[in-house]
Design a protein around this motif. Structure first.
Motif, PDB file in Angstrom:
ATOM      1  N   THR A  66       0.915  -1.265  -0.052  1.00  0.00           N
ATOM      2  CA  THR A  66       0.150   0.042   0.011  1.00  0.00           C
ATOM      3  C   THR A  66       0.914   1.293  -0.036  1.00  0.00           C
ATOM      4  OG1 THR A  66      -1.684  -1.137   1.271  1.00  0.00           O
ATOM      5  CG2 THR A  66      -1.930   1.392   1.034  1.00  0.00           C
ATOM      6  N   MET A  67       2.091   1.286   0.861  1.00  0.00           N
ATOM      7  CA  MET A  67       2.817   2.398   0.818  1.00  0.00           C
ATOM      8  C   MET A  67       3.556   2.522  -0.633  1.00  0.00           C
ATOM      9  SD  MET A  67       4.386   4.377   3.183  1.00  0.00           S
ATOM     10  CE  MET A  67       4.679   3.728   4.681  1.00  0.00           C
ATOM     11  N   ILE A  68       3.878   1.526  -1.198  1.00  0.00           N
ATOM     12  CA  ILE A  68       4.566   1.792  -2.309  1.00  0.00           C
ATOM     13  C   ILE A  68       3.474   2.517  -3.408  1.00  0.00           C
ATOM     14  CG2 ILE A  68       5.423   0.652  -4.396  1.00  0.00           C
ATOM     15  CD1 ILE A  68       6.468  -1.429  -2.677  1.00  0.00           C
ATOM     16  N   VAL A  69       2.318   1.981  -3.422  1.00  0.00           N
ATOM     17  CA  VAL A  69       1.227   2.447  -4.342  1.00  0.00           C
ATOM     18  C   VAL A  69       1.037   3.898  -4.028  1.00  0.00           C
ATOM     19  CG1 VAL A  69      -1.107   2.431  -4.718  1.00  0.00           C
ATOM     20  CG2 VAL A  69      -0.208   0.453  -4.700  1.00  0.00           C
ATOM     21  N   LEU A  70       1.046   4.404  -2.662  1.00  0.00           N
ATOM     22  CA  LEU A  70       0.804   5.803  -2.387  1.00  0.00           C
ATOM     23  C   LEU A  70       1.986   6.731  -3.030  1.00  0.00           C
ATOM     24  CD1 LEU A  70      -0.434   5.512   1.503  1.00  0.00           C
ATOM     25  CD2 LEU A  70      -1.876   6.198  -0.497  1.00  0.00           C
ATOM     26  N   ILE A  71       3.008   6.108  -2.676  1.00  0.00           N
ATOM     27  CA  ILE A  71       4.383   7.180  -3.093  1.00  0.00           C
ATOM     28  C   ILE A  71       4.472   6.966  -4.552  1.00  0.00           C
ATOM     29  CG2 ILE A  71       5.384   6.883  -0.734  1.00  0.00           C
ATOM     30  CD1 ILE A  71       7.338   5.044  -1.963  1.00  0.00           C
ATOM     31  N   SER A  72       3.785   5.987  -5.203  1.00  0.00           N
ATOM     32  CA  SER A  72       4.241   6.004  -6.699  1.00  0.00           C
ATOM     33  C   SER A  72       3.765   7.046  -7.558  1.00  0.00           C
ATOM     34  CB  SER A  72       3.600   4.623  -7.418  1.00  0.00           C
ATOM     35  OG  SER A  72       2.105   4.874  -7.327  1.00  0.00           O
TER      36      SER A  72
END
Length: 335
Positions: A169-175
């Protein structure tokens, strides 16, 4: 009744740990990218240093030392509580997904919620606490059954699963976020001590001042919970209520500090084990020692990482992981 010999042993260990922490504080205050010689530390502390010396010591070194020490103590206490209420020696706020839940909340707060700079330091722990609390409640619900109660090993597995899902989820948020904000979150994920300012110390300190005495007050309850649900219920303990209250305390401790230190794991795993090896399994005896060991470990890791490479150094979370990951594997095989 605790034997006097154990109490004397605990006091000796506490004194030794205070001495070690003081030594690391002196080393950390005198080393770094901006030099400050050791023979100038005491004059600078007494207000007799140059402007540069006072700036380096009071604005750069001491707030970082304080927040690192507080963070290590909080993570160690959180791990001690989690291991007590789950009866699982592998429980740790970083391993069971609490840190990841706090991290997602911090990312959402930082990326999408406009906030004034003056209140940022004080609202960030609250945002992290909210994310960690939701995560902890979900993990607890999924690992609890009416027939068997809380299943400690299942809790660890579900916690690891939540941690991986939240990392995605964190990777999706910062992408799709701004480069500078992505850089901040990347440093947070690596366990970089970024909140090295006095305002972050004052933001974390009330949580510590409230929750450390509370945990010590609940030490006897943790001893009873460690015996198992039937034994605890037999002596009149409201097991579910005590677990929920103590879980809230563990989540608050972890969330309040990881919001400013980043995703640091393994401190909450190692410190309670080392304390139990030194003094035994009674929570009244080992919790104060675990708190000091946690502070010492993270302070040592940050001091080593800060001076290992110029100018930014190595994040404390990475240094701790280099020690903690092999220790976790050892525990996994042992248990």
């Amino acid at each position: 009744m605790i034997p006097r010999a154990l109490i004397r042993k605990q006091r000796a260990i506490v004194l030794a740990l205070f001495t070690l922490i003081a030594i690391i504080i002196v080393i950390g205050a005198g080393t770094g990218y901006s030099s400050l010689s050791y023979n100038r530390l005491i004059p600078t502390l007494l207000g007799q240093g140059t402007f540069k010396e006072e700036f380096v010591l009071f604005s750069l070194r001491l707030p970082r030392i304080c927040i690192t020490l507080l963070a290590g103590m909080a993570l160690a206490l959180s791990g001690s509580i989690l291991q007590g209420i789950t009866r699982n020696d592998l429980a740790d706020p970083g391993m069971v997904g609490i840190n990841s839940g706090a991290g997602v909340a911090v990312a959402v707060f930082f990326l999408f919620i406009p906030i004034e700079a003056g209140t940022f330091a004080y609202l960030l722990p609250l945002a992290a606490f909210a994310g960690a609390l939701v995560t902890a409640c979900l993990i607890y619900l999924f690992s609890y059954s009416k027939k068997d109660g809380l299943q400690p090993f299942k809790l660890i597995l579900i916690g690891v699963g939540f941690s991986l899902a939240l990392s995605g989820t964190m990777i999706v948020l910062i992408s799709s976020a701004d480069y500078h904000k992505v850089d901040f979150i990347a440093k947070w994920l690596s366990g970089n001590i970024w909140g090295d300012d006095w305002k972050f110390v004052w933001a974390v300190l009330p949580w510590m001042a409230l929750l450390i005495p509370f945990a010590l007050y609940k030490a006897a309850r943790l001893n009873l919970l460690q015996l198992g649900d039937p034994a605890a219920i037999g002596v009149g303990v409201s097991v579910q209520r005590e677990r929920i209250v103590l879980l809230l305390a563990a989540v608050a401790l972890a969330a309040s500090v990881v919001s400013v230190t980043g995703g640091i794991a393994f401190v909450g795993l190692m410190a309670p084990h080392l304390a139990k090896a030194l003094i035994g399994p009674r929570h009244q005896l080992f919790i104060p020692i675990a708190i000091l060991i946690g502070g010492f470990l993270l302070l040592l890791a940050d001091t080593i990482g800060r001076n290992a490479a110029d100018p930014d150094g190595i994040p404390a979370g990475i240094v701790v992981a280099l020690i903690g990951a092999p220790y976790f594997i050892f525990l996994l095989f042992k248990k």
